[in-house]
Enzyme design. Structure first.
Site, mmCIF file in Angstrom:
data_model
loop_
_atom_site.group_PDB
_atom_site.id
_atom_site.type_symbol
_atom_site.label_atom_id
_atom_site.label_comp_id
_atom_site.label_asym_id
_atom_site.label_seq_id
_atom_site.Cartn_x
_atom_site.Cartn_y
_atom_site.Cartn_z
ATOM 1 N N VAL A 104 -24.378 -10.762 10.485
ATOM 2 C CA VAL A 104 -23.392 -11.135 11.492
ATOM 3 C C VAL A 104 -23.424 -10.194 12.695
ATOM 4 C CG1 VAL A 104 -21.913 -12.239 9.765
ATOM 5 C CG2 VAL A 104 -21.511 -9.835 10.340
ATOM 6 N N LYS A 105 -24.015 -9.011 12.534
ATOM 7 C CA LYS A 105 -24.122 -8.023 13.621
ATOM 8 C C LYS A 105 -22.834 -7.915 14.427
ATOM 9 C CE LYS A 105 -29.177 -8.125 14.032
ATOM 10 N NZ LYS A 105 -29.547 -9.277 13.187
ATOM 11 N N ARG A 106 -21.685 -7.843 13.748
ATOM 12 C CA ARG A 106 -20.425 -7.671 14.451
ATOM 13 C C ARG A 106 -20.233 -6.200 14.796
ATOM 14 N NH1 ARG A 106 -21.367 -12.759 14.464
ATOM 15 N NH2 ARG A 106 -19.754 -14.230 13.803
#
Lengths: 308, 308
Positions: A104-106
């Site tokens: 998700v690379k949040r």
């Protein structure tokens, strides 16, 4: 969850994560046609197609690998119906006892990172009750905002016994544009400075033999992988870029520790779209999931040989 | 869309964006109770509560400000029902002719960034048809992965006449951990190096007077804002951190150009939860949306006075 991941890697002898990144161009025609007959050429139709595609793939590979990594962007592009397919995929993979790494690379400022952490790894409170939103086992996190963007994720991981892979050196061609720039007072590139910070986070948050705070380092940069392996001895390294992006088994050796552990290698299209490659073309489009299984077995051999 | 944003800022004389970040602790009790009566204490109940809260807020402020900025994390934490509320909020704000900045902070490698760009700003192809997923007007983007993470967003913006705000210097206390580190060969901090890259992207992608490639620079770092204003003369700067995070009107002056334009200041809880502050407590919880309107008017005055 890091303990479970390590156990499953040992058991399968496959330090492999299959990237469930279902681009429509990978989804076989017969699956698309069936979904569109039922739902039309709509977002719901696309979501049904990628869900059926994922389900068949998972059914054919779940006993060979420890983990899957659905890339949320490939679902999010289809709006709400796509995200429903993302959630169905997570739930199904967990039923099959696969470890699910949500790619998700949040990453955001404190209270906002907390909301992401709660939504993807933890439980959100609603009145007196609480609920899991997406409930992945691990999530990938972008470190650009610094500690107060990452700490809320670590807090939720501690509570939920889950884990993170923090972006250190990404696999893409332009990753060096900022990540490789040398930091003056450290006289080291940014990715190494980020790696040192990951190592500090990792030390404070240990599972049995490895930390539940891991890192992402691209297979396309093996020399940097060699350095980062030493910088972050207790972190599992998630290694994207094998196969389609150009990384090979022999490039992977230095991402592992001497115990033969410490890295898990991702392949996405190299496995899920194997039937589109010359090597596996004889399977035919109808048997895409068998082709995927064959590609997993070949990848397992390639890595096992490289590790000796 | 940058032209529309600039026009609306001139017309309202309010370089203000209202952050629609509906944390449950901000949502008045009567709205929560009504939603929970209908849907129970469920994710659906939470989503209904934040949607009704947003709707009332938008109804009370839409004529005063040019834009809103929903922070997707605050919706994503409630899983699918939360994201449905995010989409409803976007659609409703666009009906009210507000410019919608999706605060999504996405960013990945090429094909993945393309999927995010398509999902949030563009149209995704399904068979012969194509659909908008979330359809914001602008999105915030994380630059850590370099050009090939950002280029797909720029491509979609060009096609759709939309825009970006790229993270340069974020408002949070630990943003300096990586962003302030001095890059050796440039002898400048990382945020300035990123700012220079944003300026190059901006120059190639101009609207009438400003580029549709903007930047995020926190109000909490006015001295850096002063420098970055000069580094990126053609970029609109989205300035978070006013109000609750500590930024004040007088700190904002140097984020603007001499034409009185070039910056848009975000306030989230300072407006949407104004009723919880002493200054606006007399409105009472029931009249939270009137309190928000009063807070917008005060913020508009504070900035107008500071700009002279």
């Amino acid at each position: 969850m890091i303990n479970k991941l390590v156990e499953k890697i040992k058991k399968t002898n496959a330090p492999i994560v299959v990237g469930l990144d279902p681009m429509m161009k990978f989804v076989p025609g017969h699956i698309q046609r069936k979904a569109f007959e039922e739902y039309g050429e709509t977002l719901e139709g696309a979501a049904e197609a990628i869900w059926q595609y994922n389900k068949a793939l998972v059914d054919h590979i779940y006993d060979l690998v420890p983990a899957v990594k659905p890339q949320i962007a490939m679902y999010e592009q289809f709006g709400i119906p796509g995200l429903i397919a993302f959630k169905k995929t997570i739930d199904y993979c967990k039923e099959k006892d696969l470890v699910v790494i949500g790619d998700v690379k949040r990453g955001d400022i404190g209270s906002t990172s907390e909301a992401y952490a709660v939504g993807h790894l933890g439980k959100v409170k609603v009145g007196e009750k609480s609920y899991y939103g997406f409930d992945e086992d691990f999530a990938t996190v972008n470190p650009y905002l610094g500690s107060d963007g990452v700490d809320p994720f670590i807090k939720v991981c501690k509570e939920e016994k889950k884990g993170l892979f923090i972006l250190v050196k990404t696999s893409n061609p332009s990753s060096g544009e900022f990540q490789d720039r040398v930091i003056k007072d450290a006289d080291k590139p940014l990715y190494e400075v980020v790696g040192e910070q990951v190592a500090r986070w990792a030390e404070g948050h240990m599972g049995e033999s490895y930390s539940y705070i891991g890192a992402v380092v691209g297979a396309t940069y093996p020399e940097m992988g060699k350095i980062l392996r030493k910088v972050m001895p207790k972190s599992y390294i998630l290694v994207p870029g094998y196969g389609a992006q150009g990384g090979k088994g022999k490039d992977l050796v230095h991402f592992f520790n001497e115990d033969g552990l410490g890295a898990i290698v991702n392949s996405s299209r190299g496995i899920i779209a194997a039937y589109q490659q010359e090597t596996y073309a004889s399977f035919g489009e109808e048997n895409f999931a068998d082709a995927a299984r064959a590609a997993v077995i070949d990848m397992q051999k390639d890595i096992a040989e490289a590790l000796g």
